[in-house]
Scaffold this motif. Sequence first.
Motif, PDB file in Angstrom:
ATOM      1  N   HIS A  36       0.838  -1.201   0.000  1.00  0.00           N
ATOM      2  CA  HIS A  36       0.000   0.000   0.000  1.00  0.00           C
ATOM      3  C   HIS A  36       0.878   1.259   0.000  1.00  0.00           C
ATOM      4  O   HIS A  36       0.617   2.207  -0.744  1.00  0.00           O
ATOM      5  N   LEU A  39       2.467   1.738  -3.504  1.00  0.00           N
ATOM      6  CA  LEU A  39       1.517   2.164  -4.533  1.00  0.00           C
ATOM      7  C   LEU A  39       0.997   3.578  -4.319  1.00  0.00           C
ATOM      8  O   LEU A  39       0.579   4.234  -5.265  1.00  0.00           O
ATOM      9  N   THR A  40       1.006   4.048  -3.083  1.00  0.00           N
ATOM     10  CA  THR A  40       0.540   5.407  -2.819  1.00  0.00           C
ATOM     11  C   THR A  40       1.680   6.417  -2.857  1.00  0.00           C
ATOM     12  O   THR A  40       1.433   7.605  -2.703  1.00  0.00           O
ATOM     13  N   ARG A  46       7.988   2.103 -12.494  1.00  0.00           N
ATOM     14  CA  ARG A  46       7.075   1.056 -12.938  1.00  0.00           C
ATOM     15  C   ARG A  46       7.695   0.283 -14.083  1.00  0.00           C
ATOM     16  O   ARG A  46       8.438   0.829 -14.880  1.00  0.00           O
ATOM     17  N   ILE A  72      -8.801   3.169  -8.441  1.00  0.00           N
ATOM     18  CA  ILE A  72      -7.438   2.650  -8.449  1.00  0.00           C
ATOM     19  C   ILE A  72      -7.032   2.422  -9.902  1.00  0.00           C
ATOM     20  O   ILE A  72      -7.770   1.793 -10.654  1.00  0.00           O
ATOM     21  N   GLY A  76      -2.278  -0.494 -10.705  1.00  0.00           N
ATOM     22  CA  GLY A  76      -2.356  -0.682  -9.252  1.00  0.00           C
ATOM     23  C   GLY A  76      -3.207  -1.879  -8.884  1.00  0.00           C
ATOM     24  O   GLY A  76      -2.887  -2.626  -7.950  1.00  0.00           O
TER      25      GLY A  76
END
Length: 103
Positions: A36, A39-40, A46, A72, A76
């Motif tokens: 989490h 991804l945030t 990437r 999202i 993601g």
Amino acid sequence: MPDLSHHSRQLRDLADLLESQNSHPEYPNDPHPDTHEILTGRHINRGQLNYAVPDALQLQRRIRRYNADSGIPHGGIVALALDTYLRAKGYPPHLTQPETTAP
């Protein structure tokens, strides 16, 4: 009598690892806190993940629908799903902590 301290240390390390991977046992599909956080993050590198999957599973349609409901991004969603699955199967990532500099 053989010295089993090495084995007991390995078992403790394994138990600690399993406990850290399963931070929400009542919600096994929740994203891991490390995932989490990644991804945030604002600036994450990437990479392209490109695999052929069965059309019958309608994964692209389902991902689009979930994106519309959750906001999202598609990448993601795929990252969360694969990370959760692979962690559950015993394949956690080997994350490194970012280096910090002293002021």
